[in-house]
Write an enzyme that holds these catalytic residues in place. Structure first.
Site, PDB file in Angstrom:
ATOM      1  N   HIS A  34     -18.081  50.839  59.432  1.00  0.00           N
ATOM      2  CA  HIS A  34     -17.202  52.014  59.353  1.00  0.00           C
ATOM      3  C   HIS A  34     -15.962  51.736  60.180  1.00  0.00           C
ATOM      4  CE1 HIS A  34     -18.749  52.746  63.332  1.00  0.00           C
ATOM      5  NE2 HIS A  34     -19.992  52.841  62.873  1.00  0.00           N
ATOM      6  N   HIS A  37     -16.248  50.003  63.668  1.00  0.00           N
ATOM      7  CA  HIS A  37     -16.348  48.539  63.605  1.00  0.00           C
ATOM      8  C   HIS A  37     -14.991  47.925  63.281  1.00  0.00           C
ATOM      9  CE1 HIS A  37     -20.579  49.706  62.232  1.00  0.00           C
ATOM     10  NE2 HIS A  37     -20.800  48.996  63.315  1.00  0.00           N
ATOM     11  N   SER A 185     -20.866  56.425  63.332  1.00  0.00           N
ATOM     12  CA  SER A 185     -22.076  55.637  63.574  1.00  0.00           C
ATOM     13  C   SER A 185     -22.684  55.273  62.227  1.00  0.00           C
ATOM     14  CB  SER A 185     -23.078  56.468  64.374  1.00  0.00           C
ATOM     15  OG  SER A 185     -24.358  55.871  64.305  1.00  0.00           O
TER      16      SER A 185
HETATM   17  P1  AMP Z   1     -23.531  48.427  65.664  1.00  0.00           P
HETATM   18  O1  AMP Z   1     -23.295  47.919  64.284  1.00  0.00           O
HETATM   19  O2  AMP Z   1     -23.975  49.836  65.737  1.00  0.00           O
HETATM   20  O3  AMP Z   1     -24.410  47.484  66.476  1.00  0.00           O
HETATM   21  O4  AMP Z   1     -22.121  48.416  66.386  1.00  0.00           O
HETATM   22  C1  AMP Z   1     -21.362  47.230  66.468  1.00  0.00           C
HETATM   23  C2  AMP Z   1     -20.245  47.466  67.440  1.00  0.00           C
HETATM   24  O5  AMP Z   1     -19.417  48.541  66.954  1.00  0.00           O
HETATM   25  C3  AMP Z   1     -20.733  47.877  68.831  1.00  0.00           C
HETATM   26  O6  AMP Z   1     -19.948  47.233  69.816  1.00  0.00           O
HETATM   27  C4  AMP Z   1     -20.517  49.371  68.819  1.00  0.00           C
HETATM   28  O7  AMP Z   1     -20.331  49.921  70.109  1.00  0.00           O
HETATM   29  C5  AMP Z   1     -19.243  49.483  67.983  1.00  0.00           C
HETATM   30  N1  AMP Z   1     -19.106  50.841  67.451  1.00  0.00           N
HETATM   31  C6  AMP Z   1     -20.044  51.554  66.782  1.00  0.00           C
HETATM   32  N2  AMP Z   1     -19.579  52.795  66.510  1.00  0.00           N
HETATM   33  C7  AMP Z   1     -18.331  52.861  67.032  1.00  0.00           C
HETATM   34  C8  AMP Z   1     -17.338  53.881  67.097  1.00  0.00           C
HETATM   35  N3  AMP Z   1     -17.526  55.095  66.566  1.00  0.00           N
HETATM   36  N4  AMP Z   1     -16.172  53.595  67.719  1.00  0.00           N
HETATM   37  C9  AMP Z   1     -15.962  52.384  68.280  1.00  0.00           C
HETATM   38  N5  AMP Z   1     -16.858  51.375  68.242  1.00  0.00           N
HETATM   39  C10 AMP Z   1     -18.033  51.604  67.637  1.00  0.00           C
END
Ligand code: AMP
Length: 282
Positions: A34, A37, A185
């Protein structure tokens, strides 16, 4: 855009890129991409000659097998988004490639990994640290990008890098939110329409708590109010905590607004969400 599923092939490609280009910026993700990312990827592209994104749902950071199974997996759509964003390289290994038959190990981060998410998800940060360390060894990035959405994770990664002398600069970036305040998320995809509306209470409760603390309300009272706000929307508050931003020491009151942060987790229907809000941005 070059897509790799195997470590050796990825490393061979990165070696040839490194002979020409100066720096590699890395964005580790679990996919279902999203704008949060993509904000990390855009920064990586801006600050480095080569950008690489990994997509891997890491089993060692899930304590609950049902949660792992239900985690959204949308590889084709993710690759289309990354192509559109001009990402240079994607690494999307399977479990066998990442872990093979190697027996589990654990990593601990005294003072950081038993509170908040660590309390409610035992073993979670050990798994996170394990996969991040592996990915750093595989990719050898100059800079790696993480979102403050997972605030505790950023501190754990920084501690990991310092403790094991990884030669990588950790860049953390602010939370990207929907127009109504909900933090983006991958798990939001699993919210039913009514739960999606109710989920806006997380950010509303954080803002309310911040305001109340600044007006001198006790944390106990602030917590009770947040719980009530959530309950009124059918959302179950798991924790609301006030902490210092460097070492995540839990606080009872705001002494320095610039180094204090509110963190929360709540259950919205079948989905567990986290969010946080600095008392005052630096
Ligand atoms: P994930 O795929 O949930 O493991 O997230 C991958 C990276 O994207 C991690 O460093 C998360 O903290 C970041 N991330 C996830 N959601 C957000 C958001 N809403 N805003 C900024 N970064 C995000």
């Amino acid at each position: 855009m070059h897509i790799f599923r195997e470590i050796k092939a990825l490393q061979a490609h990165l070696r040839t890129l490194r002979s020409t280009y100066s720096s590699v910026g890395f964005v580790p993700t679990m996919g279902a991409l999203h704008d949060g990312h993509l904000s990390l990827l855009r920064a990586a592209r801006h600050e480095n000659a080569v950008s690489i994104c990994s997509i891997y749902v890491n089993p060692t950071q899930f304590g609950n097998p049902a949660d792992l199974e239900k985690y959204p997996r949308t590889l084709e759509a993710d690759l289309a988004l990354l192509r559109k964003e001009n990402c240079d390289v994607v690494f999307c290994p399977n479990n066998d490639e990442m872990y093979g038959q190697s027996p589990p190990i654990s990593l601990s981060f005294p003072g950081l990994d038993k509170v908040l998410e660590g309390e409610f998800r035992p073993g979670h940060f050990s798994g996170v640290a394990q996969v991040v360390a592996k990915l750093f060894h595989i990719v050898e990035p100059d800079r790696a990008y993480f979102g403050e959405k997972d605030f505790q994770q950023v501190l754990i990664v920084r501690r990991l890098v310092e403790a094991l002398s990884f030669n990588v600069k950790i860049v953390s970036l602010p939370i990207v939110r929907e127009a109504d305040g909900l933090a983006l998320s991958s798990r939001n995809q699993r919210l039913q329409p009514a739960d999606r509306i109710a989920a806006t209470v997380l950010y509303a409760a954080l803002n309310h708590a911040r305001q109340s603390l600044l007006q001198g309300e006790t944390l106990e009272r602030v917590r009770a109010e947040a719980k009530e706000m959530c309950a009124a929307k059918g959302v179950s508050l798991e924790y609301l905590a006030l902490a210092e931003t460097k070492a995540l020491t839990l606080l009872e009151r705001v002494t320095d607004p610039h180094s204090s942060i509110l963190l929360m987790a709540a259950q919205v229907g079948p989905v567990r969400l986290i969010d946080n809000l600095r008392i005052q941005t630096a």
